[in-house]
Enzyme design. Structure first.
Site, PDB file in Angstrom:
ATOM      1  N   ASP A 161       9.186  -2.540   1.971  1.00  0.00           N
ATOM      2  CA  ASP A 161       9.615  -3.212   2.731  1.00  0.00           C
ATOM      3  C   ASP A 161      10.473  -3.492   3.933  1.00  0.00           C
ATOM      4  O   ASP A 161      10.843  -1.750   3.937  1.00  0.00           O
ATOM      5  CB  ASP A 161      10.245  -3.989   1.555  1.00  0.00           C
ATOM      6  CG  ASP A 161      10.509  -5.413   2.710  1.00  0.00           C
ATOM      7  OD1 ASP A 161       9.724  -6.563   2.587  1.00  0.00           O
ATOM      8  OD2 ASP A 161      11.433  -6.146   2.784  1.00  0.00           O
ATOM      9  N   SER A 162       9.283  -3.617   4.757  1.00  0.00           N
ATOM     10  CA  SER A 162       9.894  -2.964   6.439  1.00  0.00           C
ATOM     11  C   SER A 162      10.267  -4.119   7.631  1.00  0.00           C
ATOM     12  O   SER A 162       9.614  -4.895   7.161  1.00  0.00           O
ATOM     13  CB  SER A 162       8.983  -1.500   6.758  1.00  0.00           C
ATOM     14  OG  SER A 162       7.683  -2.427   6.606  1.00  0.00           O
ATOM     15  N   PHE A 166       0.832  -1.374  14.984  1.00  0.00           N
ATOM     16  CA  PHE A 166       0.361  -2.751  14.968  1.00  0.00           C
ATOM     17  C   PHE A 166       2.024  -3.682  14.751  1.00  0.00           C
ATOM     18  O   PHE A 166       2.940  -2.603  14.567  1.00  0.00           O
ATOM     19  CB  PHE A 166      -0.423  -3.211  13.335  1.00  0.00           C
ATOM     20  CG  PHE A 166       0.951  -2.181  11.965  1.00  0.00           C
ATOM     21  CD1 PHE A 166       1.944  -2.614  11.570  1.00  0.00           C
ATOM     22  CD2 PHE A 166       0.495  -1.307  11.721  1.00  0.00           C
ATOM     23  CE1 PHE A 166       2.044  -2.172  10.299  1.00  0.00           C
ATOM     24  CE2 PHE A 166       0.325   0.284  11.055  1.00  0.00           C
ATOM     25  CZ  PHE A 166       1.635  -0.188   9.973  1.00  0.00           C
ATOM     26  N   GLY A 167       1.846  -4.442  14.083  1.00  0.00           N
ATOM     27  CA  GLY A 167       3.365  -5.148  14.534  1.00  0.00           C
ATOM     28  C   GLY A 167       4.233  -5.327  15.619  1.00  0.00           C
ATOM     29  O   GLY A 167       3.482  -5.610  16.529  1.00  0.00           O
TER      30      GLY A 167
END
Length: 202
Positions: free
Chosen positions: A75-76, A157-158
């Protein structure tokens, strides 16, 4: 400690292509084959918790329970100092949906006039041998930087196009895959997890 041969296959509780590539690059060196849970017909687990650790553990246990194989989950997210750690666990849906551009716009907007633009990516990685494993392996990686208004770069990404890394003088999206895989939050968590696996599972 010895484990069954099934540990050579590790289910990744994600179908994100970028993550899958990074995990395969690291764990292939240990002789571990990473299989995205989607290839085994496993749907996404609920992530109702407020911490990276709780969400990662829930996802890993779900994948292990559904497949009968050891599983790993991360989870990041990105945490801005001026926002008390937000977006945090809500990073992927910060603007209400899985839309990187909208998420980035909202983060930049919320940081207008802030005293600091410091932020960091966090990756919390959990691996379990089976769904009830009482000793999950836990590794954390943190990558420090700051949020810039103007996007730069087309890699990653992100939040990568707005995440400026002072040591490189570039955003994360401007780094090569090789550079990012050496220094990112996920790279650091993966390296720590690989060491834990060597010590505890191999």
């Amino acid at each position: 400690m010895t484990t069954p041969d099934t540990t050579k296959t590790l289910v990744l509780a994600s179908n994100n292509a970028g993550k899958v590539r990074e995990f395969q690059a690291m764990f292939g060196e240990l002789g571990i084959r990473i299989v995205p849970q989607g290839e085994l017909g496993v749907g996404s687990a609920d992530e109702p918790f407020g911490t990276f650790l709780e969400n990662a553990l829930a996802k890993a246990r779900h994948a292990a329970r559904e497949t009968g194989l050891p599983a790993m989950a991360d989870d990041s997210g990105i945490c801005a100092d001026a926002l008390g750690g937000c977006p945090g666990v809500h990073s992927a849906r910060f603007a209400g949906g899985h839309d990187d551009a909208a998420n980035n716009r909202l983060l930049v907007e919320k940081l207008q006039g802030a005293a600091t633009r410091r932020a960091h990516y966090t990756c919390l990685l959990v691996a379990v041998r089976h769904p009830e494993d009482p000793e999950p392996l836990v590794a954390e990686g943190v990558w420090q930087g700051e949020i810039v208004d103007e996007a730069a770069g087309d890699g990653g990404f992100g939040y990568d196009p707005h995440f400026y890394v002072p040591e490189f003088g570039k955003t994360a999206a401007e780094l090569t895959a090789e550079e990012k895989n050496r220094v990112s939050h996920r790279a650091r968590a993966l390296a720590a997890m690989a060491e834990l696996m060597r010590a505890r599972w191999m």
